[in-house]
Write an enzyme that holds these catalytic residues in place. Structure first.
Site, PDB file in Angstrom:
ATOM      1  N   GLU A  83       0.865  -1.191   0.000  1.00 35.46           N
ATOM      2  CA  GLU A  83       0.000   0.000   0.000  1.00 35.46           C
ATOM      3  C   GLU A  83       0.898   1.236   0.000  1.00 35.46           C
ATOM      4  O   GLU A  83       1.042   1.931   1.002  1.00 35.46           O
ATOM      5  CB  GLU A  83      -0.928   0.002   1.217  1.00 35.46           C
ATOM      6  CG  GLU A  83      -1.952   1.130   1.175  1.00 35.46           C
ATOM      7  CD  GLU A  83      -2.790   1.225   2.435  1.00 35.46           C
ATOM      8  OE1 GLU A  83      -3.749   2.028   2.445  1.00 35.46           O
ATOM      9  OE2 GLU A  83      -2.495   0.506   3.410  1.00 35.46           O
ATOM     10  N   ASP A  96     -13.042  -0.088   3.152  1.00 38.44           N
ATOM     11  CA  ASP A  96     -11.820   0.286   3.862  1.00 38.44           C
ATOM     12  C   ASP A  96     -12.145   1.358   4.906  1.00 38.44           C
ATOM     13  O   ASP A  96     -13.080   1.217   5.674  1.00 38.44           O
ATOM     14  CB  ASP A  96     -10.748   0.735   2.868  1.00 38.44           C
ATOM     15  CG  ASP A  96      -9.341   0.699   3.468  1.00 38.44           C
ATOM     16  OD1 ASP A  96      -9.177   0.189   4.588  1.00 38.44           O
ATOM     17  OD2 ASP A  96      -8.403   1.169   2.812  1.00 38.44           O
TER      18      ASP A  96
END
Length: 603
Positions: A362, A476
């Site tokens: 990420e 998320d």
């Protein structure tokens, strides 16, 4: 035919002054259908249909005195006892023949009230006629083959006893009997699944705003706000607020990363588990399967073995919890270090029989390809007997690799099933290539220089799926320092994924509907997510959309959430419920702190 005679001086007067009362409407009232003639100041009922199919017509004869001609406006209706109404409009003019216009009933949307009334559960068997189902949510290949260019299939779906008992291509032949609802093309989806969320820190952004919006500052915000989580009611109320939103939007399963279970403070760790256990039990009875992920900063699995062993034991002692890790930018480590860290993680997962869910790659660094190292570690784990499911969240920097590396990684992942990739469109778009990003979190992007992001932060959805690696999409972060917006609506998540990934022509929108249904369900291991015989009748009906171009155009607050074949009525929670947790509590964030992934301090 009943006729009302009206005198007009000219045709222009007819057009401008009397047009309103030659319109008609059909309204559903008390189980009977009324045809009503509308006048400028009054309305009167001119026909009543009973319990059988009935044909009725009425009209107006308009005489234009000055022009010496007559126009006859005639309405004809066929009202069927299955709730459908066919309307014909015939206009006749002296000396000009007859013009007939067919009014197609598909042009009239399904009233939400009619859908809710039909789905209250009064009928032992209910046939939802003419619903539009995404092809990815169908398992029967003969049904999927009937999809249109958008990837949608017109179906008749039968519900009985809280279960789907029939799915067939729509048959336009009128059917006798009760227990039928003409959905008029309304889209029908399986209930949603949200496979990657963060419920412990949700809805806290008003009290801890991210100064730059970057991952670096998000980590600083997290260590600043986390001490508040142990306050009575803080995590409980914010998590409950989020889960009520999930219920309202039509979600049946949620996986949350349990931030705080890696904290040095034992009281904090216990608090997070206690809240999770309580909410898991509460919402199971309300229709949501809640799972958790116990994350640890990846290097600690090998570098702090006692801590890691305790962490894994804690995870294994709580139902519905899997083992997780924040992997960080692995390009900064010593050669072979990440292999060692991943081997230690999988050894604990094997020992305790736990699935694994990782935050990996990420970041915006093309030198970082942790998923490539992961492939090697998982290959070794499979050889040692580990057969658990592995979920890879984000995987954004894979999109920055060379095409050769991408092809290699995708091919290796395809051989390591069960492996699932979950993208997070809102957060990935908001965080990647963001001003304020700096090593060791990612590649440097100047904090104070005007700069528009140059890439989307989305992983290789199309390439992964083409290689048969399952992909899903999830909410998320919602209203926290990682992403300040959102409301746990998988429809919005899916819309963003389709737009960002150009999925509408790859090959169609409907082919990707499983991102937030079946594929997400498989990632969580909860099954379902399809409209098929034998599946629970947990559905979401969209009366305001008959095709994807309509579904993706509006928020669809009029959706009907169906649980076990019955419509549910819930309200979105009011943000003011949380005012006392955030108002007047704005934190001062020290962005100079050196924080690692997982809100882990270097010391």
């Amino acid at each position: 035919m009943k006729t009302k005679h009206v005198a007009c001086t000219t045709e222009r007067q007819y057009q401008t002054q009397t047009h309103s009362f030659v319109r008609a409407e059909i309204s559903d009232f008390g189980g009977s259908c009324f045809a009503r003639s509308l006048r400028p100041r009054s309305r009167r009922s001119v026909g009543l249909f009973g319990s059988k199919d009935t044909c009725f017509s009425f009209g107006h004869e308009i005489r234009f005195e000055n022009e010496r001609k007559t126009r006859l406006i005639q309405w004809r209706f066929l009202a069927r006892n299955d709730g459908t109404v066919t309307r014909h409009f015939c206009q006749r003019e002296t000396g000009r023949g007859v013009t007939t216009v067919q009014h197609n009933p598909t042009s009239r949307m399904l009233p939400r009230k009619a859908a809710v009334d039909a789905l209250k559960g009064g009928e032992e068997t209910l046939v939802l006629r003419r619903v539009t189902v995404p092809l990815a949510c169908l398992t029967d290949e003969s049904l999927r083959a009937a999809a249109d260019a958008e990837g949608a299939v017109s179906c008749d779906v039968t519900l009985a006893g809280g279960t789907i008992t029939g799915v067939a291509i729509h048959d336009p032949t009128p059917l006798p009997g009760t227990g039928r609802l003409d959905a008029r093309g309304s889209m029908l989806w399986p209930a949603f699944v949200d496979a990657h969320t963060h419920l412990c820190k949700t809805h806290a952004v008003p009290r801890c705003r991210n100064p730059s919006g970057s991952i670096n500052d998000a980590l600083a915000c997290e260590v600043t706000d986390q001490p508040r989580w142990i306050e009575p009611g803080d995590v409980e109320r914010r998590m409950d607020f989020a889960l009520r939103s999930c219920l309202h939007h039509g979600t049946r399963a949620v996986r949350t990363h349990l931030d705080g279970t890696n904290a040095p403070d034992a009281a904090m760790r216990q608090r997070i588990y206690d809240v999770f256990d309580a909410k898991r039990a509460e919402y199971e009875s309300r229709g949501i399967v809640l799972q958790g992920v116990a994350n640890l900063y990846l290097p600690l699995y090998a570098d702090a073995p006692e801590m890691a062993a305790r962490h894994a034991e804690d995870a294994a002692s709580h139902a519905g919890v899997v083992l997780g890790a924040y992997c960080g930018d692995v390009s900064h480590g010593e050669p072979g270090a990440t292999d060692k860290h991943l081997d230690a993680l999988f050894a604990l997962a094997l020992k305790h029989g736990l699935d694994v869910d990782l935050h990996i790659d990420e970041n915006n660094n093309p030198d970082c390809c942790g998923v490539r190292v992961l492939c090697g570690a998982l290959e070794r784990a499979r050889e040692r007997g580990y057969d658990g499911s592995v979920v890879l969240g984000h995987v954004t920097s894979l999109a920055l690799q060379t095409t050769e590396v991408q092809a290699e990684v995708v091919a290796r992942l395809a051989k390591l099933a069960p492996v699932h990739v979950v993208c997070n469109p809102f957060t990935n778009l908001g965080l990647q290539d963001r001003r304020g990003t700096a090593p060791p979190i990612g590649k440097l992007v100047a904090r104070d220089e005007p700069r528009t992001p140059l890439w989307r932060g989305l992983t290789l959805l199309q390439e992964l799926r083409a290689a048969n690696v399952p992909v899903a999409a999830a909410s998320d972060n919602v209203r926290d320092w990682w992403h300040p917006y959102g409301d746990y609506d998988p429809l919005q998540v899916w819309r963003e994924a389709v737009a960002m990934g150009h999925l509408d022509t790859a090959p169609s929108e409907g082919a990707w509907a499983d991102l937030v249904t079946a594929a997400a369900a498989d990632a969580m291991g909860v099954g379902g997510g399809v409209i098929a015989v034998g599946e629970p009748a947990d559905l979401v009906l969209f009366p305001g959309a008959r095709r994807f171009s309509e579904l993706l155009a509006r928020p669809h607050h009029d959706r009907v959430v169906v649980r076990r074949g019955k419509a549910t009525e819930t309200k979105l929670p009011d943000f003011s419920e949380l005012d006392d947790l955030v108002d007047g509590r704005e934190a001062v964030v020290d962005t100079s702190q050196d924080i690692l992934r997982g809100a882990t301090k270097k010391e």
